[in-house]
Structures are given as C-alpha cells and as structure tokens.
Design an enzyme around this catalytic site. Structure first.
Site, PDB file in Angstrom:
ATOM      1  N   GLU A 222       0.803  -1.234   0.000  1.00 10.75           N
ATOM      2  CA  GLU A 222       0.000   0.000   0.000  1.00 10.75           C
ATOM      3  C   GLU A 222       0.835   1.283   0.000  1.00 10.75           C
ATOM      4  O   GLU A 222       0.779   2.070   0.958  1.00 10.75           O
ATOM      5  CB  GLU A 222      -1.006  -0.006   1.163  1.00 10.75           C
ATOM      6  CG  GLU A 222      -2.032  -1.116   1.019  1.00 10.75           C
ATOM      7  CD  GLU A 222      -3.186  -1.043   2.008  1.00 10.75           C
ATOM      8  OE1 GLU A 222      -3.165  -0.194   2.919  1.00 10.75           O
ATOM      9  OE2 GLU A 222      -4.123  -1.867   1.866  1.00 10.75           O
ATOM     10  N   GLU A 326      -4.634  -8.672  -0.987  1.00 10.95           N
ATOM     11  CA  GLU A 326      -5.123  -8.519   0.385  1.00 10.95           C
ATOM     12  C   GLU A 326      -6.590  -8.148   0.408  1.00 10.95           C
ATOM     13  O   GLU A 326      -7.057  -7.343  -0.390  1.00 10.95           O
ATOM     14  CB  GLU A 326      -4.321  -7.452   1.134  1.00 10.95           C
ATOM     15  CG  GLU A 326      -4.503  -7.533   2.645  1.00 10.95           C
ATOM     16  CD  GLU A 326      -3.821  -6.390   3.372  1.00 10.95           C
ATOM     17  OE1 GLU A 326      -2.587  -6.261   3.256  1.00 10.95           O
ATOM     18  OE2 GLU A 326      -4.542  -5.620   4.045  1.00 10.95           O
TER      19      GLU A 326
END
Ligand SMILES: *[C@@H]1O[C@H](CO)[C@@H](O)[C@H](O)[C@H]1NC(C)=O
Ligand SMILES: *[C@@H]1O[C@H](CO)[C@@H](O)[C@H](O)[C@H]1NC(C)=O
Ligand SMILES: *[C@@H]1O[C@H](CO)[C@@H](O)[C@H](O)[C@H]1NC(C)=O
Ligand SMILES: *[C@@H]1O[C@H](CO)[C@@H](O)[C@H](O)[C@H]1NC(C)=O
Length: 486
Positions: A222, A326
């Site tokens: 991220e 994820e």
C-alpha cells in the site's frame, strides 16, 4: 553491512495455495461441519481432535459429476454426485450455461491468506498445532516459518509464497520513523535506495536458509497510504513514478545480481482505484518494465470503483498478471461495524461477489489477509481489528470456520495453479440474472463451474457440456455451488 533479522519482521508472508485455508490434511471420508449459531449465522467448530473436511472427488467417472453446496441455511461444502442427463430440461423458460473449453482466459495462480504475526500468535494459542522446538525468538521464526512448513507438509500441491514490506526502518526514511508514512530518503539509485533493495535480498536469502522459497514479492505494501497524514501503521510512500525508478535502478538489479531473477516482482499492491494508471506508468519505464511480472490489488476501495478497471488494466498491460493480494471483512471502521461477526452470511456474499467479479475481469488469484484472528479480531498493535475466515477461541481451545472460509474454499479447493478460466456462454444476460457463474478447466483434467445465487429465490438452469451431457442445475436461495466433473 549487517542487517539484523528483527528488522525483517515487518514483512507479511502471504500464502498462495489451493488448500492451506482448509487447514488439516484430507482423509478419504468427509467429516461434517459441527454447527454453532452465535446469533448471526452458522460457523463450523473445530478443536484438537475434530474438524470438518471435504470429501475428495472419488467415484467420479465420465458419466457423473459432483456438486458441492454451501447455503445460508447451513450446508457447508455438502457433496452430492449425480449422473449427466442426455437431454436439456424442459423447465422454466430455460437459462442455459454452455461450457466452451476452447475459449481460454487467464491462468490461475492461486488462493490463500497471509501468515501474519497475528495469525501465528492465534495458531500458537491452540493445542492442536504442535510447534517444533524453535529456540529462535523473532517473529519470523516463531509466528511464520514453522506454520509455513506445516502448511507445505499438509499440502499435496506445492504452495506459493509472496512477501510484502510494510516499511523500511526509520533511518532510511525521510521521517526518521518506521511507523507512519513518508518516502525513503534520497532518490532512486542512491545509497538509501540501494540499502533498501539489499533488505529484500537478505529477506529472500534468510527464508531460503529456512528452506522456504519465496515465489514473489511486492515492491511495497500500500504505497499510497504512505502519503496519508497521521497513519498509524508502518508504511512507506511511493508514487508509480518513484516505484518505477526504485525498481529500475535498485530493486530489479539487486534481485538479478543475487540470483533472485526468477522471483516474481509485483507492483502497486494497493487499491483498485489506482488502476490502470499505476501499472501503465511503471511499464512505460522500459528499465523497470523488464523486472516486473504482475500487479497486486487490495480490495478495500472496491465498493467505489468498478471491476471493469481490472479488465482495462489487462488491456493496457497484458504482459502482467493481476493478483488480489489482500482483503478482509470488518475493516469499515467509519461505519462502526463489528470487526468479527461469527457466522455472517452477508460477509460470505461480499467475498463471493468480489472473487467472482475479479476472476471475471482477468484476475489470477485472491489472497485474504490474516489466516486466523482471535475473538476480538486481533491481536493488532494499532488496534486495527478485523474479521478472518478462521477465528480462534483460545479460552475454549477451539476455532471457528466462518462462512468466508467456505467462500474461499469453493474456489481454492477446486482450482489448482495453472487452471484456466474458460468461456461459459449463457443464453441469458448476466445483468438480468440473479446468478453469477464462471467456468474453469484444471491441469488435472477436471472442469469446474461455480454458480452463485445471492438472491432469496431458488433458480433453475441447465449446464451443458457437449462432450458429457446436461446438468439440470438448481441453486437454492442464498447459495454457492461448485460443480466438478472429469
Ligand atoms: C471436539 O469436537 C468433537 C466434535 O464436536 C467433540 O466430540 C469433542 O468432545 C471435542 N473435544 C473437546 C476436547 O472439546
Ligand atoms: C460411474 O460411476 C457410477 C457410480 O459409481 C456407476 O454406477 C457407473 O456404472 C459408472 N459408469 C462407468 C461408465 O464407469
Ligand atoms: C527445546 O529447546 C530447549 C532450549 O534449547 C531445550 O532445553 C529443550 O530440551 C528442547 N526440547 C525439545 C523437546 O527438544
Ligand atoms: C533444509 O533442508 C536441508 C536438506 O534437506 C536440511 O539439511 C536442512 O537442515 C534444512 N534446514 C532447515 C533450516 O530446515
């Protein structure tokens, strides 16, 4: 330069496999789910001596097929075997799905979840998982490596592992701190970037010493969260441009110069909202492009951005695979949702719809986050409590298989690596039907059709395989079916 192993703990090792989520090795006969309803739906209870398992595809020949059924009303991967019919059914105006094995789409990489420290801590709290006597005290050795070995030992198919860094240590970051965001110091090609690339190499070497081969790495977990102010987690900021520079000048060459050129490098590893711009940008840098194999996508913003962005990405950069890296439920803190809802069927349906939308749009695999969490949805050092397909009740020495576990199992159990999604032609527009359906052919020779019915009424249809016959399909209200034949 000496890199202490403790600084490597900020990696998640994620497991991509067909069946680690199913936990225990499969005996020939199935054991049924021991059901419990805590008020929001059914979970299956497992303990040191008992856990439900699914029956293998025994007794299937060219004249019959198996259906595995999970329903809101309480079936969990319930298996039935029937014979193909010679003719189509006459029922109900007749929706038909026709399997076309000659029209292939993407190749499947796998399905799995993450060996996080939180997962390891929860597994360690159960008596049925005997740890080998690891004298090492670090999180990798204690909470990840032993379980990865166990998962491999329990799997007849080889598991794939990919790893993802949270952040460089503080002394390599502009902020001086590992927690929170901010970029690496300096710029691509300088000593800070070279040292950080060396961390990846050391991580791969240390896991190799433990006999664990890492199949892939993501360049950064991220990276966009690294731009958020006051972000509690450890993270690190990259733009698509700075990630391309780091890969071109530092990470790519470091992997190649240390014998890790076969490790798949995934870019982005962030929300769907950055598609297709991020991979397009990285791949427009030819020096970076030659090291990159895939795009990692997280699911957290999918509710505001259509899955079509995935197909668009495939059109723009067809040389890259797309992997969901994820996902979890219970993360919507702004809606004040409960992190863990035992038995939630709604979360089952969110998982199924997302996985099906993604697979329909060129995605090659899907990874859940924590493989196991506690009753609170932790542990988590920044109190980011969420849900998991396996919830451990340490006090009772048992664990609960959530509906989301079965959502994943309907895909992971039946679609080994190198399966292909194939065409499933319908005579009814998908948009006007309450069913969602996909077909696959596996390298082992089976054909798999998965049909989701999130609606509250039963649906009937025919599945046609011209080489076999017709399956008169019935999807009960709120159900997921996996059809398998050889
Ligand atoms: C484990 O679960 C099985 C099946 O529900 C049950 O018969 C057994 O008593 C349980 N064992 C313990 C120690 O709770
Ligand atoms: C296929 O299996 C079924 C059920 O076990 C059996 O009744 C049938 O005879 C078999 N057919 C063939 C062609 O082997
Ligand atoms: C586990 O390791 C400790 C410390 O090295 C040692 O004292 C103990 O005997 C070991 N136990 C087993 C079962 O090997
Ligand atoms: C790795 O495998 C080799 C060969 O099987 C074995 O000798 C070695 O002890 C293993 N190392 C670890 C850390 O498990």
């Amino acid at each position: 330069m000496y890199i202490s192993a403790s600084e490597l703990r900020f990696y998640i090792v994620r497991l991509l496999t067909t069946s680690v989520l199913l936990g225990l090795s499969e005996p020939l006969l199935s054991k049924p789910c021991v059901k419990k309803d805590f008020g929001d739906g059914i979970v299956c209870i497992c303990n040191a001596t008992y856990c439900d398992t699914i029956e293998q595809n025994i007794h299937l020949n060219s004249t019959n097929y198996a259906i595995y059924r999970t329903t809101k009303s309480g079936d969990r991967l319930l298996k039935n075997v029937y014979k193909f019919k010679k003719q189509q059914s006459t029922h109900s105006g007749g929706t038909t799905f026709t399997v076309d094995r000659d029209t292939k789409f993407q190749k499947i990489i796998g399905f799995g979840g993450a060996f996080t420290d939180a997962a390891g801590i929860n597994i360690a709290s159960l008596s049925d998982f005997q740890l080998l006597n690891f004298s090492l005290k670090l999180e990798d050795y204690k909470y990840k490596i032993p379980y990865i070995h166990q998962a491999q030992a329990l799997n007849k198919r080889k598991i794939k592992l990919f790893a993802s860094p949270w952040s460089a240590p503080g002394w390599l970051k502009a902020s001086g701190k590992m927690a929170g965001g901010g970029p690496l110091l300096g710029r691509a090609g300088d000593k800070f970037h070279k040292i950080w690339a060396t961390y990846f190499v050391r991580f791969l070497e240390d896991y190799k010493k433990e006999n664990l081969t890492i199949w892939g790495i993501t360049a950064q977990n991220e990276p966009l969260s690294g731009f958020l102010p006051n972000y509690a987690f450890q993270t690190m900021a990259f733009t698509a441009e700075s990630q391309a520079g780091f890969i071109a000048k530092d990470l790519g060459p470091a992997l190649h110069n240390h014998g890790f050129e076969k490790v798949k490098l995934l870019i982005m590893d962030d929300q769907r909202t950055a598609l297709p711009r991020w991979p397009k940008m990285v791949m427009s840098n030819p020096e970076a492009a030659k090291y990159v194999s895939g795009v990692g996508v997280h699911w957290y913003m999918d509710f505001i951005y259509p899955p079509y962005a995935l197909s668009l990405t495939h059109e723009e950069v067809p040389e890259l695979f797309i992997l969901y890296t994820e996902a979890c439920e219970g993360y919507q803190t702004w809606l004040k949702v409960k992190p863990v809802i035992l038995g939630s069927w709604q979360r089952f349906e969110t998982y199924v719809q997302n996985i099906m939308d993604d697979l329909e749009n060129w995605v090659s695999g899907w990874t859940d986050w924590n493989l196991a969490l506690d009753m609170e949805g932790g542990p988590n050092w920044v109190k980011n409590f969420v849900d998991s397909p396996v919830i451990v009740n340490k006090d009772k020495d048992e664990f609960y298989k959530q509906p989301t576990y079965y959502a994943l199992a309907h895909f992971s159990k039946f679609l080994p690596a190198d399966s292909y999604r194939i065409s499933l032609k319908s005579n009814t527009k998908q948009s006007t039907s309450q069913l969602q359906s996909l077909a696959f052919s596996t390298p082992e020779g089976s054909t798999v059709v998965i049909v989701s019915n999130p609606g509250s009424t039963e649906q009937q249809y025919d599945i046609i395989d011209v080489n076999r016959g017709t399956i008169p399909g019935v999807s009960p209200a709120n159900s997921l079916l996996t059809y398998v034949w050889w």
